[in-house]
Scaffold this motif. Sequence first.
Motif, short mmCIF file in Angstrom:
data_model
loop_
_atom_site.label_atom_id
_atom_site.label_comp_id
_atom_site.label_asym_id
_atom_site.label_seq_id
_atom_site.Cartn_x
_atom_site.Cartn_y
_atom_site.Cartn_z
N ASN A 102 0.76 -1.19 -0.02
CA ASN A 102 -0.12 0.27 0.08
C ASN A 102 0.84 1.08 -0.01
O ASN A 102 1.48 1.52 1.04
N ASP A 106 3.87 3.37 -6.85
CA ASP A 106 3.36 1.93 -7.49
C ASP A 106 4.50 1.20 -8.23
O ASP A 106 4.28 0.12 -8.33
N ARG A 109 6.62 -1.88 -6.21
CA ARG A 109 5.66 -3.17 -5.43
C ARG A 109 6.21 -4.37 -5.76
O ARG A 109 5.70 -5.51 -5.12
N ASP A 132 4.76 7.63 2.59
CA ASP A 132 4.14 8.48 1.16
C ASP A 132 4.16 9.81 1.44
O ASP A 132 4.55 10.29 0.42
N SER A 153 7.87 7.05 -7.11
CA SER A 153 9.00 5.92 -7.08
C SER A 153 10.31 6.41 -7.53
O SER A 153 11.29 5.83 -6.86
#
Length: 198
Positions: A102, A106, A109, A132, A153
């Motif tokens: 989470n 993204d 992951r 985050d 990222s």
Amino acid sequence: MQSREQIANKVLQETGAIFVHPYNDARILSGQGTISLEILEQAPQIDTLVVPISGGGLISGIALAAKSINPAIRIFAAEPKGADDAAQSKVARRIITLAETNTIADGLRAFLGDFTWPVVRDLVEEVITVEDSEIIKAMKLCFEILKVVVEPSGAIGLAAVLSDTFQKNPAWKDCKHIGIVVSGGNVDLGILWNSLNK
């Protein structure tokens, strides 16, 4: 991940193509290693590199090349707390996978592979995890000061260096010349604006 692998296998069977894994492959590590060559050619005084980590291809290639040029260079991984399998793997000394992730990052992951894990285990000094909210602040700095569009990222390395975890660790006070790998401009602006408004 599972659907991507199934589709890739179907294409391989139908076309006879050769599969190159996106991170768990020596050819990928070799290509990623050229980043170290360029960085250390342009700034040989760098004593520390901070690199995003997910499957480990980017950081493994960078670490192998950088350590071959300067064995004393420190390599740190930057990882979101919501997808901290690499940090957990370093502590456990074995590959850990998570039931779910989470994070706004993204692109981070994926999980370490059997090819990348030994490099991360042996050459990466530590994995610095960040929230985050810290990633979003780093993105904002990139936008406002550097005038560079960077995805979550890609901004995580900057977030890690700016974090209290890094700044206040006495073991790392001698990291004076830090190179941060900032990559990727795939930003979903709708998600970003929503995150900034929280």
